[in-house]
Design a protein around this motif. Structure first.
Motif, short mmCIF file in Angstrom:
data_model
loop_
_atom_site.label_atom_id
_atom_site.label_comp_id
_atom_site.label_asym_id
_atom_site.label_seq_id
_atom_site.Cartn_x
_atom_site.Cartn_y
_atom_site.Cartn_z
N PRO A 90 -10.58 13.78 55.95
CA PRO A 90 -12.04 13.71 56.03
C PRO A 90 -12.68 14.87 56.77
CG PRO A 90 -11.09 11.55 56.46
CD PRO A 90 -9.94 12.52 56.39
N GLY A 94 -16.56 16.26 56.28
CA GLY A 94 -17.59 15.78 57.17
C GLY A 94 -17.76 16.48 58.50
N ASP A 95 -16.91 17.44 58.81
CA ASP A 95 -16.99 18.11 60.12
C ASP A 95 -17.59 19.50 59.95
OD1 ASP A 95 -16.25 19.58 62.58
OD2 ASP A 95 -15.07 17.79 63.02
N TYR A 101 -17.48 23.02 54.87
CA TYR A 101 -18.49 22.02 55.20
C TYR A 101 -19.80 22.33 54.46
CZ TYR A 101 -21.83 19.28 57.94
OH TYR A 101 -22.81 18.41 58.32
N TYR A 105 -17.18 18.03 48.01
CA TYR A 105 -17.24 16.57 47.92
C TYR A 105 -15.85 16.07 47.54
CZ TYR A 105 -17.61 17.42 42.86
OH TYR A 105 -17.38 17.83 41.57
N TYR A 123 -15.45 9.62 53.54
CA TYR A 123 -15.61 10.86 52.79
C TYR A 123 -17.00 11.13 52.23
CZ TYR A 123 -10.52 11.49 52.67
OH TYR A 123 -9.20 11.67 53.00
N VAL A 125 -20.69 12.25 51.59
CA VAL A 125 -21.57 13.19 52.26
C VAL A 125 -22.98 12.63 52.26
CG1 VAL A 125 -20.17 15.18 51.65
CG2 VAL A 125 -21.99 14.50 50.12
N THR A 126 -23.69 12.86 53.34
CA THR A 126 -25.04 12.34 53.48
C THR A 126 -25.95 13.40 54.06
OG1 THR A 126 -24.51 11.49 55.68
CG2 THR A 126 -24.21 9.98 53.83
N GLN A 129 -25.94 17.49 53.84
CA GLN A 129 -24.83 17.89 52.97
C GLN A 129 -25.12 17.59 51.51
OE1 GLN A 129 -21.98 15.74 55.72
NE2 GLN A 129 -20.63 17.18 54.73
N SER A 146 -22.12 13.04 46.13
CA SER A 146 -21.63 12.56 47.42
C SER A 146 -20.15 12.19 47.33
CB SER A 146 -22.44 11.36 47.89
OG SER A 146 -22.37 10.31 46.93
#
Length: 238
Positions: A90, A94-95, A101, A105, A123, A125-126, A129, A146
């Motif tokens: 992940p 997400g980091d 980053y 996806y 996992y 993305v929001t 992102q 996403s």
């Protein structure tokens, strides 16, 4: 309805997909795949596509590749996004310290709804992102999926031609904006898949092929037309 044509290996097929209205084009950088393409060929295709005013979002598909290497390939080939189709951690998605980053996806192949929901929490993305800034596209802000939901297979990483669990995917799509649906989609069944699942986008590779890595122009056009008009028709019937 957004459409991704994946597993492209030549310029003619890519141009057919662009002319038919594809929103995403996918290039697979995983040699075991029958639809894998080398970096030089992909770069040549992308160079021609970037010269057109209606270039879709260009996606590199990777399996268990290092983050630094994926970032390098995105820049070298001039791709917008990376699709992670292996067992990637992940962190890569997400980091903010990840080298990809905001440019990637995750593709999931869940065996159950519980597994899918757990993986989606890790996992998906929001926020910022979901609208990513591309270094490559003349359109600076791109809409990234996403998550991608594909059919589970114990050994293959997609492109199986096997239809997934649409009811499970529909439950996920209700909770996860930006869900892309893959797995066994064809020009014949994509309208029904969209009606049932209501995803953000659909993804096809083997379902529009004449042979592995070689697309059928008629099927590409039919798939995109049926996908894009399916929700409109479904709304009329509701």
């Amino acid at each position: 309805m957004k459409v991704k044509i994946c597993g492209l290996t030549n310029l003619e097929d890519a141009q057919t997909a662009v002319a038919a209205g594809a929103d995403y084009l996918g290039f697979i950088f995983y040699p075991p795949s029958k639809r894998s393409v080398d970096l030089k060929t992909a770069g040549t295709i992308v160079q021609s596509l970037r010269a057109t005013p209606n270039c879709p979002i260009l996606v590199g598909v990777f399996v268990n590749e290092a983050g630094e290497r994926m970032a390098q390939i995105l820049d070298e080939v001039r791709l917008d996004l990376a699709q992670l189709s292996g067992e990637e951690v992940p962190f890569l998605v997400g980091d903010a310290r990840s080298p990809i980053y905001g440019r990637c996806y995750k593709a999931l192949r869940p065996t159950s709804l519980a597994e899918a929901e757990a993986d989606a929490e890790w996992y998906s993305v929001t926020g910022n992102q979901y609208s990513v800034i591309s270094k490559q596209s003349p359109i600076s802000t791109l809409q990234s999926p996403s998550l991608l939901i594909d059919t589970y297979h114990p050994t293959l990483r997609g492109g199986t031609g096997e239809t997934g669990n649409w009811e499970m995917s529909a439950q996920l799509a209700q909770k996860i904006p930006g869900l892309m649906l893959a797995g066994g989609l064809t020009a014949e069944n994509v309208a029904e898949a969209v009606r049932v699942v209501r995803p953000f986008a659909v993804d096809v590779a083997s379902g529009v092929e004449a042979s592995p890595g070689q697309k059928d122009p008629r099927l590409i056009r039919a798939f995109i037309q049926n996908a894009k008009y399916s929700l409109k028709n479904a709304s009329l019937m509701d």
